[in-house]
Scaffold this motif. Sequence first.
Motif, PDB file in Angstrom:
ATOM      1  N   LYS A   7       0.660  -1.272  -0.142  1.00 23.92           N
ATOM      2  CA  LYS A   7       0.154   0.096  -0.049  1.00 23.92           C
ATOM      3  C   LYS A   7       0.860   1.275  -0.102  1.00 23.92           C
ATOM      4  N   ILE A   8       1.733   1.164   0.805  1.00 24.32           N
ATOM      5  CA  ILE A   8       2.812   2.240   0.977  1.00 24.32           C
ATOM      6  C   ILE A   8       3.526   2.674  -0.668  1.00 24.32           C
ATOM      7  N   ILE A   9       4.172   1.784  -1.166  1.00 26.50           N
ATOM      8  CA  ILE A   9       4.657   1.418  -2.596  1.00 26.50           C
ATOM      9  C   ILE A   9       3.596   1.931  -3.650  1.00 26.50           C
ATOM     10  N   ASP A  10       2.584   1.601  -3.355  1.00 30.36           N
ATOM     11  CA  ASP A  10       1.566   1.950  -4.560  1.00 30.36           C
ATOM     12  C   ASP A  10       1.124   3.602  -4.351  1.00 30.36           C
ATOM     13  N   THR A  39       5.206   4.247  10.145  1.00 29.44           N
ATOM     14  CA  THR A  39       5.177   2.971   9.506  1.00 29.44           C
ATOM     15  C   THR A  39       6.110   2.983   8.345  1.00 29.44           C
ATOM     16  N   ILE A  40       6.183   4.017   7.653  1.00 29.23           N
ATOM     17  CA  ILE A  40       6.886   4.178   6.457  1.00 29.23           C
ATOM     18  C   ILE A  40       8.477   4.212   6.781  1.00 29.23           C
ATOM     19  N   PHE A  41       8.636   4.793   7.934  1.00 26.84           N
ATOM     20  CA  PHE A  41      10.198   4.730   8.319  1.00 26.84           C
ATOM     21  C   PHE A  41      10.586   3.352   8.739  1.00 26.84           C
ATOM     22  N   ARG A  42       9.657   2.687   9.684  1.00 26.47           N
ATOM     23  CA  ARG A  42      10.002   1.613  10.088  1.00 26.47           C
ATOM     24  C   ARG A  42      10.176   0.414   8.952  1.00 26.47           C
ATOM     25  N   LYS A  43       9.197   0.577   7.828  1.00 30.52           N
ATOM     26  CA  LYS A  43       9.220  -0.515   6.689  1.00 30.52           C
ATOM     27  C   LYS A  43      10.286  -0.242   5.892  1.00 30.52           C
ATOM     28  N   PHE A  44      10.582   1.039   5.476  1.00 26.64           N
ATOM     29  CA  PHE A  44      11.385   1.302   4.447  1.00 26.64           C
ATOM     30  C   PHE A  44      12.696   2.459   4.845  1.00 26.64           C
ATOM     31  N   GLY A  45      12.666   3.108   5.801  1.00 25.22           N
ATOM     32  CA  GLY A  45      13.892   3.663   6.282  1.00 25.22           C
ATOM     33  C   GLY A  45      13.694   5.197   5.713  1.00 25.22           C
ATOM     34  N   GLU A  46      13.716   5.354   4.439  1.00 25.05           N
ATOM     35  CA  GLU A  46      13.336   6.640   3.800  1.00 25.05           C
ATOM     36  C   GLU A  46      12.431   6.489   2.532  1.00 25.05           C
ATOM     37  N   LYS A  47      12.248   7.633   2.149  1.00 24.79           N
ATOM     38  CA  LYS A  47      11.181   7.773   0.790  1.00 24.79           C
ATOM     39  C   LYS A  47      12.057   7.220  -0.456  1.00 24.79           C
ATOM     40  N   LYS A  48      13.355   7.305  -0.433  1.00 25.44           N
ATOM     41  CA  LYS A  48      14.204   6.677  -1.614  1.00 25.44           C
ATOM     42  C   LYS A  48      14.024   5.034  -1.798  1.00 25.44           C
ATOM     43  N   ILE A  50      11.469   3.340  -0.774  1.00 25.60           N
ATOM     44  CA  ILE A  50      10.386   2.906  -1.358  1.00 25.60           C
ATOM     45  C   ILE A  50      10.313   2.791  -2.732  1.00 25.60           C
ATOM     46  N   VAL A  51      11.026   3.814  -3.384  1.00 24.68           N
ATOM     47  CA  VAL A  51      11.195   3.806  -4.899  1.00 24.68           C
ATOM     48  C   VAL A  51      11.974   2.795  -5.132  1.00 24.68           C
ATOM     49  N   LEU A  52      12.928   2.539  -4.785  1.00 27.07           N
ATOM     50  CA  LEU A  52      13.901   1.363  -4.990  1.00 27.07           C
ATOM     51  C   LEU A  52      13.265  -0.158  -4.821  1.00 27.07           C
ATOM     52  N   GLN A  53      12.356   0.063  -3.838  1.00 25.08           N
ATOM     53  CA  GLN A  53      11.676  -1.496  -3.842  1.00 25.08           C
ATOM     54  C   GLN A  53      10.547  -1.519  -4.933  1.00 25.08           C
ATOM     55  N   ALA A  54      10.029  -0.293  -5.171  1.00 29.69           N
ATOM     56  CA  ALA A  54       8.971  -0.368  -6.366  1.00 29.69           C
ATOM     57  C   ALA A  54       9.713  -0.724  -7.888  1.00 29.69           C
ATOM     58  N   MET A  55      10.747  -0.342  -7.992  1.00 32.21           N
ATOM     59  CA  MET A  55      11.374  -0.512  -9.088  1.00 32.21           C
ATOM     60  C   MET A  55      11.877  -2.260  -9.326  1.00 32.21           C
ATOM     61  N   LYS A  56      11.829  -2.944  -8.157  1.00 31.44           N
ATOM     62  CA  LYS A  56      12.135  -4.271  -8.195  1.00 31.44           C
ATOM     63  C   LYS A  56      10.945  -5.336  -8.486  1.00 31.44           C
ATOM     64  N   GLN A  57       9.877  -4.416  -8.400  1.00 34.94           N
ATOM     65  CA  GLN A  57       8.378  -5.168  -8.632  1.00 34.94           C
ATOM     66  C   GLN A  57       8.137  -5.066 -10.035  1.00 34.94           C
ATOM     67  N   SER A  58       7.096  -6.051 -10.455  1.00 39.76           N
ATOM     68  CA  SER A  58       7.055  -6.091 -12.030  1.00 39.76           C
ATOM     69  C   SER A  58       5.921  -5.188 -12.571  1.00 39.76           C
ATOM     70  N   SER A  69      12.462   7.047 -17.891  1.00 40.65           N
ATOM     71  CA  SER A  69      12.432   8.503 -17.458  1.00 40.65           C
ATOM     72  C   SER A  69      12.274   8.526 -16.072  1.00 40.65           C
ATOM     73  N   ARG A  70      11.075   7.804 -15.614  1.00 41.63           N
ATOM     74  CA  ARG A  70      10.972   7.577 -14.095  1.00 41.63           C
ATOM     75  C   ARG A  70      12.071   7.071 -13.298  1.00 41.63           C
ATOM     76  N   PHE A  71      12.917   6.283 -13.830  1.00 39.71           N
ATOM     77  CA  PHE A  71      14.152   5.483 -13.142  1.00 39.71           C
ATOM     78  C   PHE A  71      15.213   6.445 -13.295  1.00 39.71           C
ATOM     79  N   ALA A  72      15.430   7.301 -14.443  1.00 36.19           N
ATOM     80  CA  ALA A  72      16.432   8.144 -14.362  1.00 36.19           C
ATOM     81  C   ALA A  72      16.330   9.285 -13.653  1.00 36.19           C
TER      82      ALA A  72
END
Length: 179
Positions: A7-10, A39-48, A50-58, A69-72
Amino acid sequence: MDQTSQKIIDAAMELIMEIGYTAATTKDIARRAGVNECTIFRKFGEKKEIVLQAMKQSTWSGDMEEDLSRFAHSYMDKVTERFVKLSIGLRTPELADATSDGILSVPQTFRKGLIHYFGEMHQRGVLRQDNAEIFAMMFLALNFGFVFFKASFGEKLTAMTEDAYISGMVSAFVHGING
């Protein structure tokens, strides 16, 4: 991945697409995801992260120009001119053994995400060639080169903005690898 993390990633990715990475605060992400900001900080540490985890998803769109472009933009939010200058300064012989793993972890994370992305695009038939690692390293080099030149020379080499560079570079890259 648990439901709360997803939910946080989305929520984060929706906000980033709507208002951009910088404008999307962790408070906004938490509100959209229906969780406490802690909860965000507990699960991901920082906003960046979240993005890195999202990039690993399909969940990529399959539109390579849009995805890359989003990746760059994510890359340049993390690998800033300041980060480049600091990482160069930390590579002195006295510190290199202690700092190299930490410095290397950033490009390694992006490399893994890109390899996964290009592999998936090949499987989907969006990308004809199966050269995921080569494409990943090329794309990383194109992004790092721009940040490195800006860190080294400021506006003396080019006054081109990050957005203009990303737009032109991604377009040329995608057309080049998909010929």
